[in-house]
Motif scaffolding. Structure first.
Motif, mmCIF file in Angstrom:
data_model
loop_
_atom_site.group_PDB
_atom_site.id
_atom_site.type_symbol
_atom_site.label_atom_id
_atom_site.label_comp_id
_atom_site.label_asym_id
_atom_site.label_seq_id
_atom_site.Cartn_x
_atom_site.Cartn_y
_atom_site.Cartn_z
ATOM 1 N N UNK A 224 -12.779 35.420 -7.241
ATOM 2 C CA UNK A 224 -11.704 36.601 -7.057
ATOM 3 C C UNK A 224 -12.245 37.759 -6.295
ATOM 4 N N UNK A 225 -11.774 37.918 -5.097
ATOM 5 C CA UNK A 225 -12.315 39.290 -4.374
ATOM 6 C C UNK A 225 -12.251 40.626 -4.974
ATOM 7 N N UNK A 226 -11.107 40.660 -5.991
ATOM 8 C CA UNK A 226 -11.009 41.689 -6.785
ATOM 9 C C UNK A 226 -12.023 41.799 -7.831
ATOM 10 N N UNK A 227 -12.351 40.759 -8.346
ATOM 11 C CA UNK A 227 -13.317 40.880 -9.537
ATOM 12 C C UNK A 227 -14.867 40.973 -9.057
ATOM 13 N N UNK A 228 -15.077 40.624 -7.563
ATOM 14 C CA UNK A 228 -16.124 40.782 -7.078
ATOM 15 C C UNK A 228 -16.370 42.303 -6.826
ATOM 16 N N UNK A 229 -15.320 42.951 -6.337
ATOM 17 C CA UNK A 229 -15.375 44.259 -6.035
ATOM 18 C C UNK A 229 -15.683 45.109 -7.331
ATOM 19 N N UNK A 230 -15.258 44.539 -8.310
ATOM 20 C CA UNK A 230 -15.191 45.659 -9.383
ATOM 21 C C UNK A 230 -16.383 45.417 -10.391
ATOM 22 N N UNK A 231 -16.963 44.113 -10.066
ATOM 23 C CA UNK A 231 -18.179 43.649 -10.942
ATOM 24 C C UNK A 231 -19.398 44.736 -10.925
ATOM 25 N N UNK A 232 -19.883 45.083 -9.630
ATOM 26 C CA UNK A 232 -20.977 46.197 -9.456
ATOM 27 C C UNK A 232 -20.807 47.328 -10.311
ATOM 28 N N UNK A 233 -19.656 48.033 -10.074
ATOM 29 C CA UNK A 233 -19.413 49.232 -11.032
ATOM 30 C C UNK A 233 -19.220 49.116 -12.498
ATOM 31 N N UNK A 234 -18.585 48.122 -12.805
ATOM 32 C CA UNK A 234 -18.432 47.961 -14.464
ATOM 33 C C UNK A 234 -19.956 47.488 -14.740
ATOM 34 N N UNK A 235 -20.670 46.537 -14.121
ATOM 35 C CA UNK A 235 -22.191 46.595 -14.673
ATOM 36 C C UNK A 235 -22.924 47.777 -14.536
ATOM 37 N N UNK A 236 -22.588 48.478 -13.500
ATOM 38 C CA UNK A 236 -23.612 49.900 -13.410
ATOM 39 C C UNK A 236 -23.354 50.699 -14.663
ATOM 40 N N UNK A 237 -21.999 50.770 -15.006
ATOM 41 C CA UNK A 237 -21.607 51.505 -16.341
ATOM 42 C C UNK A 237 -22.509 50.975 -17.491
ATOM 43 N N UNK A 238 -22.351 49.654 -17.384
ATOM 44 C CA UNK A 238 -22.889 48.858 -18.845
ATOM 45 C C UNK A 238 -24.626 49.331 -18.625
ATOM 46 N N UNK A 239 -25.050 49.143 -17.452
ATOM 47 C CA UNK A 239 -26.777 49.331 -17.202
ATOM 48 C C UNK A 239 -26.935 50.830 -17.716
ATOM 49 N N UNK A 240 -26.115 51.845 -17.184
ATOM 50 C CA UNK A 240 -26.466 53.127 -17.728
ATOM 51 C C UNK A 240 -26.346 53.489 -19.233
#
Length: 384
Positions: A184-200
Motif C-alpha cells: 500500500x502506498x498509503x502504508x509506505x508513506x505512513x511507516x517512516x513517521x510511525x517508526x520514527x515516533x517509536x524510535x524516539x
C-alpha cells in the motif's frame, strides 16, 4: 463602480474562495495523515505491552455483553465511534484483540455514538412546543442502533455470520497471508513517521517494555483524537452554514437518496453524531419528520464506517476484516429496518412513544439517557 472594477472585485472573491477551498483540502489531507500515523503507532505499541496485556483483553472480550458495553463506554467517553472503531482496528490488526471479541465492541461503539444527539435534544426541555419533536428525532439514532444490535448480536453469536463474511471479503480485497502482499502506498508513506515516533520513545529516550508500550499507545490515542477532532471542527462550520440549503435541495428527495446524503455527509465530517445532531433542531422547528430523519440516520451509520476502513489501510487482513464487520453491521441494519415499509415504521413508532412519555414527564427523558447509556451498562459491566 465601473465595469472593470466590478470584474476585478468578482475575480478577487473567486480567487479567495478557491484559496480557501485549497487550504481546507490541504488541511483535511494533513489531518487524515496524522490520523493514520496514530493508528499505525497504536498497532506498534502492542508488542511492547507483552502477553499479559493481550491476555487481559482476551478476558474482557470473552463475554460478548461485557465487550458490547466496553465499546459503548469508550464511545460515550470519546464522543466518536470513529475513534473507538479505529482503535479496535489497530488492536485486531496487531493480534491483541480477537476478531470474535471485537465484533460486540464494534456494535457497542454504534450504540455509544447515539448519545450525543439525544443530549442535544435536552436543550429543548423548557420549550414544550418543540421538545417533543426534537426528542423523538434525537432518539431515532438510539432506537435504530438498539434494534439492530438486538437482532444481529444473537445471530452473530450463534452463526458467526458477520465474521465469516467479513473475513472472506477481506481476503479477496487484501489478499490472504499466503498470497503476495499488497504494498500500500498509503502504508509506505505512513511507516517512516510511525517508526520514527517509536524510535524516539524506545531508542532515544530508552523507554522499553510495558511502559514504552503505554507511552506509545497514549501518543497514538492523542494523535487519533486530535486529528479526528480537528477534522470535525473543520467540516462542521461548512455543514452548519449550508444546512438550510442542504435540507431544501436534498432531504426532500426519496429515502434512498437521503441515505446516500447521510452517508456522504458523515464521511465528510467524520462523525455520525454531527450529522444526526444537526437534524435535531430542524425536527424541533418542524422542518423534518421522523420519516425523513430515519434514512439520513441510517446513512450516517454507514458513513461512519469509512473511518475504520481508512484505518484498516495501514494494517492487515484481520484489521480490514473487523472494519468490514462495522460496515456489514450497519448495512444489515439498513436491510432489516428500512427496505420493508412495515419494518421501517417500527423505530419510528418506538421513538414517537418514547417522546410522548417524555413530554408528559421530562424526567422520563433524563432517566432514559442515564439508564441506557450509563447506569445499565455500568451495572451489567460490574455484575459480569
Amino acid at each position: 463602480m465601473s465595469t472593470e472594477q466590478s470584474m476585478a472585485s468578482s475575480d478577487q472573491i473567486r480567487n479567495k474562495r478557491i484559496a480557501e477551498i485549497l487550504l481546507r483540502v490541504i488541511l483535511i489531507i494533513s489531518l487524515l495523515y496524522i490520523f493514520l500515523v496514530g493508528v499505525s503507532v497504536l498497532g506498534g505499541s502492542i508488542k511492547f505491552l507483552g502477553g499479559g496485556f493481550a491476555k487481559g483483553l482476551l478476558n474482557v472480550t470473552s463475554n460478548p455483553l461485557l465487550a458490547l458495553f466496553s465499546g459503548m463506554f469508550a464511545t460515550v467517553l470519546f464522543q466518536s465511534s470513529s475513534v473507538t472503531t479505529s482503535i479496535i482496528v489497530g488492536l485486531v490488526a496487531s493480534s491483541a484483540l480477537p476478531m470474535g471479541g471485537a465484533i460486540p465492541m464494534v456494535m457497542g461503539a454504534n450504540l455509544g455514538t447515539s448519545v450525543t444527539n439525544t443530549l442535544v435534544s435536552l436543550g429543548y426541555l423548557k420549550n414544550q412546543k418543540h421538545f417533543r419533536d426534537a426528542f423523538a428525532a434525537a432518539t431515532v439514532h438510539d432506537i435504530f442502533n438498539i434494534l439492530t444490535v438486538i437482532v444481529l448480536l444473537p445471530i452473530e453469536l450463534m452463526t458467526g455470520f458477520l465474521e465469516k463474511n467479513a473475513n472472506q471479503i477481506a481476503s479477496v480485497l487484501f489478499g490472504s497471508s499466503s498470497s503476495i502482499s499488497y504494498n500500500s502506498p498509503i502504508k509506505a508513506a505512513i511507516k517512516p513517521v510511525s517508526k520514527g515516533i517509536e524510535t524516539i520513545v524506545v531508542k532515544d529516550l530508552g523507554i522499553t517494555g510495558s511502559i514504552g508500550g503505554v507511552i506509545l499507545a497514549l501518543i497514538a490515542g492523542a494523535l487519533i483524537v486530535m486529528a479526528l477532532g480537528f477534522i470535525v471542527k473543520t467540516m462542521k462550520a461548512v455543514v452548519e452554514s449550508n444546512k438550510g440549503q442542504i435540507i431544501e435541495n436534498l432531504l426532500a428527495k426519496n429515502g434512498y437518496f437521503a441515505i446516500l446524503f447521510g452517508t456522504l455527509l458523515t464521511i465528510s465530517v467524520q462523525s455520525s453524531s454531527i450529522t444526526t445532531s444537526l437534524l435535531v433542531p430542524m425536527a424541533g422547528a418542524g422542518v423534518l419528520s421522523l420519516s425523513s430523519i430515519l434514512p439520513v440516520t441510517i446513512g450516517a451509520n454507514i458513513g461512519t464506517t469509512a473511518t475504520a476502513l481508512l484505518a484498516a489501510l495501514t494494517g492487515n487482513v484481520a484489521g480490514l476484516a473487523i472494519a468490514l464487520v462495522h460496515f456489514l453491521f450497519n448495512s444489515m441494519g439498513l436491510i432489516i429496518w428500512y427496505v420493508h415499509p412495515s419494518l421501517r415504521q417500527v423505530p419510528i413508532f418506538l421513538c414517537n412513544k418514547l417522546a410522548d412519555l417524555t413530554l408528559k414527564n421530562r424526567l422520563h427523558g433524563v432517566l432514559y439517557i442515564l439508564g441506557t447509556f450509563f447506569i445499565i451498562p455500568f451495572a451489567l459491566t460490574v455484575v459480569l
